[in-house]
Every structure is written in structure tokens, then in C-alpha cells.
Design a protein around this motif. Structure first.
Motif, PDB file in Angstrom:
ATOM      1  N   UNK A   1       0.669  -1.316  -0.069  1.00  0.00           N
ATOM      2  CA  UNK A   1      -0.065   0.172   0.014  1.00  0.00           C
ATOM      3  C   UNK A   1       0.813   1.420  -0.069  1.00  0.00           C
ATOM      4  N   UNK A   2       0.192   2.247  -0.704  1.00  0.00           N
ATOM      5  CA  UNK A   2       1.002   3.648  -0.547  1.00  0.00           C
ATOM      6  C   UNK A   2      -0.168   4.469   0.095  1.00  0.00           C
ATOM      7  N   UNK A   3       0.201   5.091   1.135  1.00  0.00           N
ATOM      8  CA  UNK A   3      -0.929   5.686   2.134  1.00  0.00           C
ATOM      9  C   UNK A   3      -0.032   7.254   2.445  1.00  0.00           C
ATOM     10  N   UNK A   4      -0.877   8.060   2.583  1.00  0.00           N
ATOM     11  CA  UNK A   4      -0.723   9.362   3.410  1.00  0.00           C
ATOM     12  C   UNK A   4      -1.300   9.466   4.593  1.00  0.00           C
ATOM     13  N   UNK A   5      -0.407  10.048   5.619  1.00  0.00           N
ATOM     14  CA  UNK A   5      -0.733   9.947   6.983  1.00  0.00           C
ATOM     15  C   UNK A   5      -0.690  11.459   7.504  1.00  0.00           C
ATOM     16  N   UNK A   6      -1.847  11.751   8.433  1.00  0.00           N
ATOM     17  CA  UNK A   6      -1.884  12.963   9.146  1.00  0.00           C
ATOM     18  C   UNK A   6      -1.699  12.418  10.659  1.00  0.00           C
ATOM     19  N   UNK A   7      -0.947  13.265  11.394  1.00  0.00           N
ATOM     20  CA  UNK A   7      -0.588  12.692  12.806  1.00  0.00           C
ATOM     21  C   UNK A   7      -1.740  13.217  13.327  1.00  0.00           C
ATOM     22  N   UNK A   8      -2.094  12.683  14.370  1.00  0.00           N
ATOM     23  CA  UNK A   8      -3.134  13.306  15.575  1.00  0.00           C
ATOM     24  C   UNK A   8      -2.989  14.707  15.833  1.00  0.00           C
ATOM     25  N   UNK A   9      -1.469  14.924  16.296  1.00  0.00           N
ATOM     26  CA  UNK A   9      -1.058  16.081  16.648  1.00  0.00           C
ATOM     27  C   UNK A   9      -1.603  17.235  15.636  1.00  0.00           C
ATOM     28  N   UNK A  10      -1.190  17.053  14.272  1.00  0.00           N
ATOM     29  CA  UNK A  10      -1.477  17.819  13.309  1.00  0.00           C
ATOM     30  C   UNK A  10      -3.088  18.116  13.090  1.00  0.00           C
ATOM     31  N   UNK A  11      -3.486  17.132  13.171  1.00  0.00           N
ATOM     32  CA  UNK A  11      -5.182  17.310  13.219  1.00  0.00           C
ATOM     33  C   UNK A  11      -5.694  17.873  14.077  1.00  0.00           C
ATOM     34  N   UNK A  12      -5.255  17.823  15.742  1.00  0.00           N
ATOM     35  CA  UNK A  12      -5.657  18.724  16.527  1.00  0.00           C
ATOM     36  C   UNK A  12      -5.448  20.192  16.234  1.00  0.00           C
ATOM     37  N   UNK A  13      -4.281  20.372  15.909  1.00  0.00           N
ATOM     38  CA  UNK A  13      -3.924  21.688  15.487  1.00  0.00           C
ATOM     39  C   UNK A  13      -4.568  22.380  14.581  1.00  0.00           C
ATOM     40  N   UNK A  14      -5.081  21.754  13.320  1.00  0.00           N
ATOM     41  CA  UNK A  14      -5.973  22.234  12.346  1.00  0.00           C
ATOM     42  C   UNK A  14      -7.202  22.631  13.024  1.00  0.00           C
ATOM     43  N   UNK A  15      -7.796  21.697  13.977  1.00  0.00           N
ATOM     44  CA  UNK A  15      -9.200  22.018  14.896  1.00  0.00           C
ATOM     45  C   UNK A  15      -8.993  23.408  15.664  1.00  0.00           C
ATOM     46  N   UNK A  16      -7.911  23.351  16.101  1.00  0.00           N
ATOM     47  CA  UNK A  16      -7.702  24.645  17.002  1.00  0.00           C
ATOM     48  C   UNK A  16      -7.703  26.063  16.214  1.00  0.00           C
ATOM     49  N   UNK A  17      -6.973  25.715  15.082  1.00  0.00           N
ATOM     50  CA  UNK A  17      -6.789  26.881  14.227  1.00  0.00           C
ATOM     51  C   UNK A  17      -8.134  27.575  13.592  1.00  0.00           C
ATOM     52  N   UNK A  18      -8.940  26.948  13.083  1.00  0.00           N
ATOM     53  CA  UNK A  18     -10.195  27.667  12.598  1.00  0.00           C
ATOM     54  C   UNK A  18     -11.382  26.775  12.549  1.00  0.00           C
ATOM     55  N   UNK A  19     -12.454  27.255  12.484  1.00  0.00           N
ATOM     56  CA  UNK A  19     -13.787  26.440  12.362  1.00  0.00           C
ATOM     57  C   UNK A  19     -13.936  25.626  11.176  1.00  0.00           C
ATOM     58  N   UNK A  20     -13.333  26.016  10.088  1.00  0.00           N
ATOM     59  CA  UNK A  20     -13.439  25.321   8.652  1.00  0.00           C
ATOM     60  C   UNK A  20     -12.893  23.917   8.931  1.00  0.00           C
ATOM     61  N   UNK A  21     -11.653  23.620   9.747  1.00  0.00           N
ATOM     62  CA  UNK A  21     -11.127  22.502  10.103  1.00  0.00           C
ATOM     63  C   UNK A  21     -11.870  21.619  10.943  1.00  0.00           C
ATOM     64  N   UNK A  22     -12.606  22.287  12.024  1.00  0.00           N
ATOM     65  CA  UNK A  22     -13.669  21.665  12.845  1.00  0.00           C
ATOM     66  C   UNK A  22     -14.782  20.860  12.024  1.00  0.00           C
ATOM     67  N   UNK A  23     -15.086  21.497  10.970  1.00  0.00           N
ATOM     68  CA  UNK A  23     -16.149  21.347  10.098  1.00  0.00           C
ATOM     69  C   UNK A  23     -15.734  19.933   9.247  1.00  0.00           C
ATOM     70  N   UNK A  24     -14.336  20.183   8.887  1.00  0.00           N
ATOM     71  CA  UNK A  24     -13.747  19.078   8.054  1.00  0.00           C
ATOM     72  C   UNK A  24     -13.664  17.805   8.909  1.00  0.00           C
ATOM     73  N   UNK A  25     -13.329  17.924  10.192  1.00  0.00           N
ATOM     74  CA  UNK A  25     -13.175  16.783  10.891  1.00  0.00           C
ATOM     75  C   UNK A  25     -14.461  16.241  11.141  1.00  0.00           C
ATOM     76  N   UNK A  26     -15.581  16.686  10.997  1.00  0.00           N
ATOM     77  CA  UNK A  26     -16.785  16.103  11.191  1.00  0.00           C
ATOM     78  C   UNK A  26     -17.450  15.323   9.891  1.00  0.00           C
TER      79      UNK A  26
END
Length: 126
Positions: A101-126
Motif C-alpha cells: 500500500x501507498x498511504x498518506x498519514x496525518x498525525x493526531x497532533x497535526x489534526x488537533x492543531x488544525x481543529x484549533x486553528x479555525x472552524x473550517x477544520x472542525x467542520x472538516x473533521x466532522x
């Protein structure tokens, strides 16, 4: 701008072009060989994965020691143990490559940082 990558993944990631470069720059390109584990039962999940190429299965081992398939993930799909990554708990699941497999990974830390950054990313997460 990563126009070539946006044209290929922007719609799949459900990220608008304005936010794509930021998102894509956080992704780590990696490989799993056939039978490699992305996650083992008893470990905490630390990444959200996206399959560029290959097939992955999610399974658990029941009380009788049998493997019970829970889900399969294919090219252009996200995968993770959402409960483990969101609640910071150990996983009851195994996630394993069924082929190279070839995969792309997003770390939990980066994901949480995006959530904190702006509402756009919170919507993305949902």
C-alpha cells in the motif's frame, strides 16, 4: 501551489483549494508492505490514513481467538480507529495491509492543531 495534487485529491479530501496546500503539507507519504500493521490491538492510534494505492482491512480478535473482519478500505479512502484517535484510548482493532500500500498519514497532533486553528477544520473533521 500544489495544483497537480489538488486536482487529484482535493475533492476526495473534501478540502477547498484555499485550504488544500496547508492540509497536504502536513501529510506524510509512506508505504505498508503486504501484511504490515498500521495499528495493532492494544496500541493507541496516532494517525489518520488515506490510501493512495492498495487495500487495508480492519479486524479484531474475539474471545475465542478468531479474527473478525470489521471493515475494508480501498484506494482513495480514509481509514483509522476513530474511537482510539479521538478519545486517546487503546485500540480494540487491528488495521493491516492486505497488499502493498501507498498511504498518506496525518498525525493526531497535526489534526488537533488544525481543529484549533479555525472552524473550517472542525467542520472538516466532522
Amino acid at each position: 501551489m500544489m495544483t497537480e495534487h489538488y486536482e487529484k485529491y482535493g475533492e476526495l479530501f473534501q478540502v477547498d483549494q484555499e485550504h488544500f496546500d496547508e492540509f497536504y503539507s502536513l501529510l506524510k507519504d509512506t508505504r505498508l508492505l503486504k501484511s504490515d500493521f498500521f495499528l495493532k490491538q492494544g496500541d493507541k492510534c496516532r494517525y489518520l490514513g488515506f490510501i493512495k494505492k492498495g487495500t487495508i482491512r480492519c479486524f479484531y480478535i474475539n474471545d475465542q481467538g478468531r479474527e473478525i473482519n470489521f471493515g475494508f478500505y480501498f484506494e482513495n479512502e480514509f481509514f483509522t480507529d476513530y474511537e482510539s484517535i479521538l478519545c486517546d484510548t487503546v485500540s480494540n482493532m487491528n488495521i493491516q495491509a492486505l497488499e502493498n500500500c501507498e498511504i498518506l498519514l496525518l498525525s493526531k497532533e497535526h489534526l488537533q492543531a488544525l481543529y484549533q486553528k479555525e472552524a473550517y477544520w472542525q467542520k472538516f473533521g466532522r
